[in-house]
Structures are given as C-alpha cells and as structure tokens.
Design an enzyme around this catalytic site. Structure first.
Site, PDB file in Angstrom:
ATOM      1  N   ARG A 107      14.120-132.598  15.829  1.00 50.87           N
ATOM      2  CA  ARG A 107      13.050-131.693  15.399  1.00 50.87           C
ATOM      3  C   ARG A 107      12.203-132.301  14.288  1.00 50.87           C
ATOM      4  NH1 ARG A 107      15.710-126.528  16.986  1.00 50.87           N
ATOM      5  NH2 ARG A 107      14.232-124.827  16.790  1.00 50.87           N
TER       6      ARG A 107
ATOM      7  N   ARG B 292       8.244-120.268  11.798  1.00 46.65           N
ATOM      8  CA  ARG B 292       8.827-121.252  12.723  1.00 46.65           C
ATOM      9  C   ARG B 292       7.714-122.033  13.430  1.00 46.65           C
ATOM     10  NH1 ARG B 292      12.686-117.861  16.312  1.00 46.65           N
ATOM     11  NH2 ARG B 292      13.280-119.831  17.248  1.00 46.65           N
TER      12      ARG B 292
ATOM     13  N   ARG C  96      18.091-112.029  17.350  1.00 49.04           N
ATOM     14  CA  ARG C  96      18.265-113.027  16.294  1.00 49.04           C
ATOM     15  C   ARG C  96      17.357-112.691  15.122  1.00 49.04           C
ATOM     16  NH1 ARG C  96      17.665-118.813  19.295  1.00 49.04           N
ATOM     17  NH2 ARG C  96      16.615-119.210  17.326  1.00 49.04           N
TER      18      ARG C  96
ATOM     19  N   LYS D 242      13.728-123.499  26.096  1.00 45.10           N
ATOM     20  CA  LYS D 242      14.632-124.654  26.082  1.00 45.10           C
ATOM     21  C   LYS D 242      16.075-124.228  26.362  1.00 45.10           C
ATOM     22  CE  LYS D 242      13.551-125.969  21.821  1.00 45.10           C
ATOM     23  NZ  LYS D 242      12.502-125.004  21.459  1.00 45.10           N
TER      24      LYS D 242
ATOM     25  N   ARG E 161      13.095-111.368  23.023  1.00 41.85           N
ATOM     26  CA  ARG E 161      14.348-112.076  23.332  1.00 41.85           C
ATOM     27  C   ARG E 161      15.561-111.376  22.723  1.00 41.85           C
ATOM     28  NH1 ARG E 161      14.946-118.397  22.194  1.00 41.85           N
ATOM     29  NH2 ARG E 161      14.712-117.851  20.005  1.00 41.85           N
TER      30      ARG E 161
HETATM   31  P1  AMP Z   1      16.922-122.807  17.874  1.00 43.81           P
HETATM   32  O1  AMP Z   1      18.078-122.004  18.341  1.00 43.81           O
HETATM   33  O2  AMP Z   1      16.887-124.188  18.476  1.00 43.81           O
HETATM   34  O3  AMP Z   1      15.607-122.094  18.002  1.00 43.81           O
HETATM   35  O4  AMP Z   1      17.139-123.045  16.308  1.00 43.81           O
HETATM   36  C1  AMP Z   1      17.199-121.963  15.401  1.00 43.81           C
HETATM   37  C2  AMP Z   1      17.070-122.474  13.975  1.00 43.81           C
HETATM   38  O5  AMP Z   1      18.149-123.379  13.678  1.00 43.81           O
HETATM   39  C3  AMP Z   1      15.811-123.282  13.671  1.00 43.81           C
HETATM   40  O6  AMP Z   1      14.691-122.457  13.379  1.00 43.81           O
HETATM   41  C4  AMP Z   1      16.273-124.103  12.458  1.00 43.81           C
HETATM   42  O7  AMP Z   1      16.314-123.300  11.291  1.00 43.81           O
HETATM   43  C5  AMP Z   1      17.711-124.428  12.818  1.00 43.81           C
HETATM   44  N1  AMP Z   1      17.780-125.701  13.598  1.00 43.81           N
HETATM   45  C6  AMP Z   1      18.142-125.855  14.904  1.00 43.81           C
HETATM   46  N2  AMP Z   1      18.056-127.138  15.295  1.00 43.81           N
HETATM   47  C7  AMP Z   1      17.633-127.822  14.190  1.00 43.81           C
HETATM   48  C8  AMP Z   1      17.318-129.186  13.951  1.00 43.81           C
HETATM   49  N3  AMP Z   1      17.418-130.119  14.915  1.00 43.81           N
HETATM   50  N4  AMP Z   1      16.896-129.534  12.690  1.00 43.81           N
HETATM   51  C9  AMP Z   1      16.798-128.626  11.709  1.00 43.81           C
HETATM   52  N5  AMP Z   1      17.052-127.321  11.877  1.00 43.81           N
HETATM   53  C10 AMP Z   1      17.467-126.900  13.102  1.00 43.81           C
END
Ligand code: AMP
Length: 215
Positions: free
Chosen positions: A88, A172, A161, A13, A127
């Site tokens: 999400r 996750r 990360r 994404k 990654r």
């Molecule tokens: P991402 O970078 O989109 O993979 O997000 C990394 C982490 O941020 C996720 O595993 C969640 O812990 C938190 N996070 C990101 N977007 C959301 C969301 N829309 N709702 C809740 N937690 C989020």
C-alpha cells in the site's frame, strides 16, 4: 501462482481474492484481515492498529512488512497466494521486491481493479462483514435477516467495519490517492500491471479477472 490485487478501498479486492483463492487453491493473504484479527485478540499490535484503522490511516510499514514476510514464507503459501491490500506504499512494494528476490520468485500478475470513486463509496457504506467467517455482504445486493450470517450460520455476527463509516471512508480515499495510487506506476514500469474493469457484480468482475489471468 502469486497474484497481487491492487485497487482503492471498496474495489472488491477481498471478495475477488476469496473467489480466486477457491478457484486456484491459493492462500488469501489480507493484511487488513490480519490486523482485524490482532484487534479481536486484544494484542499490543491490535491496539496500535485499531487507533490507525479507525482514523482511516495506514499502519506503519515495518509492522505490515513483518506480517507479510511471516505469511508468505509459511508452509501454507508454498503452492501460491494472493496478496490483498499489500503493498500500500512504495516502501512496502520495494520491501516485497527484496523479499521476492531473496526467495527467488516473482509475482505472476499485479491486477489493478479499476473503479469510479462514486461506485466504491456506495459499496463501502453498504458493506457488512461476518465476525466469525469473514464473509462479505452488501446490504443493497444481499438479503440479510438481522445480524445472522447466511454463510456460516453464526447468530449476531454481521457487523459494519468502523472504517466503513463516512468520515473514515473520506480519509481512506485521501490516503489511497496520496500514498497508495503511485504504486500503479511502480508496477507499470516493471511491465507487471494489468487493469481489470471492476464495475458490476462480484461474479462479473471475477469472470473478467479469470479471463485476464488465463489469457
Ligand atoms: P483493508 O481491509 O485492506 O481495507 O484494510 C483496512 C485497514 O487496515 C486500512 O485502512 C489500513 O488502516 C490497515 N491496513 C491494511 N493493509 C495495510 C497495509 N498494507 N499497510 C498499512 N496499513 C494497512
């Protein structure tokens, strides 16, 4: 244009959102990036978010909804945006609908990035990210020399990360399957969901996505 990019962790994404943002001059809105910025700044929000993110859990809905409201009503989003990693949960999707109604707008497309779990687990563990410019790399695909960023040139800025480590990846996926995946049905029932095969290189996936958007 207003796009929502949807898919499991590691579907690509962030990478596709960056490419789409450059091609169509759209603001890239990533709740994950916003939360990582808050962590770097050491704010109260950052401290709370880190605790959740390190365990592979979601940050509470009210927090991310607040971040999204502020972002999409800002001046720089006037000419369009891509939502990456939001919504999400079903309550997040419902709040987004309410916000869109208040603003009198609709998403143009919700793109579902389809990918096998085994492929994304591989991608996530390889990654790496640049702390400085946010560029994304894959150890198997990109030639990195040490921890220096080949894109912005910053020394020692490449890192893994915490939530891309094995135990957290497993959680996750559990959270994705239980809480996030039902959003597909939500948008499908509204006739907004379009599937894009997300196997292959970023360029291959990006070109499928452009075809989908333009046809
Ligand atoms: P991402 O970078 O989109 O993979 O997000 C990394 C982490 O941020 C996720 O595993 C969640 O812990 C938190 N996070 C990101 N977007 C959301 C969301 N829309 N709702 C809740 N937690 C989020």
């Amino acid at each position: 244009m207003k796009l929502i990019l949807f898919g499991p962790p590691g579907a690509g994404k962030g990478t596709c959102a960056q490419l789409l943002s450059n091609k169509y001059f759209l603001e890239h809105i990533s709740t994950g990036d916003m939360l990582r910025n808050a962590i770097q700044q050491g704010s109260e929000l950052g401290l709370m978010a880190k605790e959740k993110m390190d365990k592979g859990e979601l940050v509470p809905d009210n927090i991310v909804i607040g971040l999204i409201k502020e972002a999409i009503t800002s001046e720089k989003c006037k000419s369009g945006y891509i939502l990456d990693g939001f919504p999400r949960t079903i309550p997040q999707a419902e709040s987004l609908d309410t916000l869109f109604q208040e603003l009198g707008v609709k998403p143009d497309k919700v793109i579902n990035m389809e990918i096998d779990t085994s492929v994304v687990i591989d991608r996530l563990s390889a990654r790496r990210t640049c702390k400085q410019c946010g560029a994304l790399f894959n150890l198997k695909r990109d030639k990195l020399t040490g921890n220096d960023c080949p894109k912005c040139g910053t020394k020692g800025s490449i890192f893994q990360r915490d939530d891309d480590k094995e135990e957290t990846i497993k959680n996750r996926f559990k959270v994705y399957n239980e809480v996030t995946a039902p959003i597909k049905e939500y948008y499908k029932s509204k006739g907004l969901l379009i599937d894009v095969d997300s196997k292959g290189t970023p360029d291959e996936v990006f070109s499928r996505m452009v075809n989908t958007i333009e046809n």
